[in-house]
Design a protein around this motif. Sequence first.
Motif, short mmCIF file in Angstrom:
data_model
loop_
_atom_site.label_atom_id
_atom_site.label_comp_id
_atom_site.label_asym_id
_atom_site.label_seq_id
_atom_site.Cartn_x
_atom_site.Cartn_y
_atom_site.Cartn_z
N LEU A 112 5.27 -1.64 -2.92
CA LEU A 112 4.33 -2.62 -3.44
C LEU A 112 2.98 -1.92 -3.65
O LEU A 112 2.38 -1.43 -2.70
CB LEU A 112 4.18 -3.79 -2.46
CG LEU A 112 5.47 -4.53 -2.11
CD1 LEU A 112 5.21 -5.59 -1.05
CD2 LEU A 112 6.08 -5.15 -3.37
N VAL A 113 2.54 -1.89 -4.90
CA VAL A 113 1.36 -1.08 -5.24
C VAL A 113 0.48 -1.80 -6.23
O VAL A 113 0.94 -2.62 -7.03
CB VAL A 113 1.79 0.29 -5.83
CG1 VAL A 113 2.59 1.10 -4.82
CG2 VAL A 113 2.61 0.10 -7.10
N ALA A 135 1.61 3.11 -11.91
CA ALA A 135 1.58 4.46 -12.46
C ALA A 135 1.42 5.51 -11.37
O ALA A 135 1.90 6.65 -11.52
CB ALA A 135 0.47 4.59 -13.49
N LYS A 136 0.76 5.14 -10.26
CA LYS A 136 0.55 6.09 -9.17
C LYS A 136 1.79 6.25 -8.30
O LYS A 136 1.80 7.08 -7.39
CB LYS A 136 -0.64 5.65 -8.32
CG LYS A 136 -1.97 5.71 -9.06
CD LYS A 136 -3.13 5.32 -8.15
CE LYS A 136 -4.46 5.44 -8.88
NZ LYS A 136 -5.61 5.04 -8.02
N ALA A 137 2.81 5.44 -8.56
CA ALA A 137 4.04 5.50 -7.76
C ALA A 137 5.20 6.09 -8.55
O ALA A 137 6.36 5.88 -8.21
CB ALA A 137 4.39 4.11 -7.26
N GLY A 152 0.82 -1.22 0.00
CA GLY A 152 0.00 0.00 0.00
C GLY A 152 0.85 1.25 0.00
O GLY A 152 0.50 2.25 0.64
N ALA A 153 1.96 1.22 -0.75
CA ALA A 153 2.94 2.30 -0.65
C ALA A 153 2.48 3.62 -1.24
O ALA A 153 3.14 4.64 -1.04
CB ALA A 153 4.24 1.86 -1.32
N THR A 154 1.36 3.63 -1.98
CA THR A 154 0.85 4.90 -2.48
C THR A 154 -0.27 5.45 -1.60
O THR A 154 -0.83 6.51 -1.92
CB THR A 154 0.34 4.76 -3.93
OG1 THR A 154 -0.59 3.68 -4.01
CG2 THR A 154 1.50 4.51 -4.89
N GLY A 155 -0.59 4.76 -0.52
CA GLY A 155 -1.56 5.28 0.43
C GLY A 155 -0.91 6.29 1.36
O GLY A 155 0.30 6.52 1.33
#
Length: 286
Positions: free
Chosen positions: A32-33, A37-39, A6-9
């Motif tokens: 880990l996502v 693209a969001k990272a 959940g690294a983009t949370g």
Amino acid sequence: MIAITGATGHLGRLTVQALLARGVPASDLVALVRDPAKAADLAAQGVQVRHADYHQPDTLRTALQGVQRLLLISSNDFNDRVGQHRHVIQAARDAGVTLLAYTSILNADTTPMLLAGDHQATETLIRESGLPFVFLRNGWYIENYTDSLAQTLAQGGMIGSAGEGRLTPAARQDYAEAAAAVLSTAGHEGQAYELGGDQALTLSDLAADISRVSGQPVTYTNMPVDEYTRTLMGFGLPEGTATVFADADAGIERGDLATNSGDLRRLIARPSTPAADVIRAALGAQ
């Protein structure tokens, strides 16, 4: 190598930054996502970005190759959270992870809160897996209240069912720094850290802090649990979600979300962030 699910949370991003601030090389970090693209911002810093979906065990097994330490941030998808966590735990065991840290809930051993059930079940799965572990039993986030600050100020009040019960909330940044400390230092195996802020507050105290910092009158109105549940449903929440939220307030009244362990302060090597500071930052972000 250290991996964060959940690294983009909110918590995941802050934990990655806290690890970098502690001097962990970006190349040793794995984000880990579900959506790489969001990272892109993490990748630009040199962090490894890998696709990993709690619902897709094959992605987890691939993503965890070479990982020694793993932070499992509890899923915010309430559709079979325990099953999702089981997939991660199994993949971690298969990959030979040497430390699994899990973001659980404060006082998980004793609280009857409905919200705690998935955390209690996940802790059991982790213990039974044989993996070396550490439980980061996070208390309430101050941001649980400041994320809706504009609405609170517009209404001039907060509602709930916590009575005069005290909780010890902390900022997301504090919990992220605690996770980073555990992931980047030795000696935490088998520990269950009860994490909460230094201030013990009632919701009336929190409303007073909001009023004082914002300069606008804000009061707290207490309701019976059943009435609060119906009110939340009137705001559009599903009955199950409203029931869990109202039950959490009942837990606050019992003291389930309070601790004087000092674990958070010790892990981050500083006092926890005062609620007023989080409120001030939220006002500045509006």
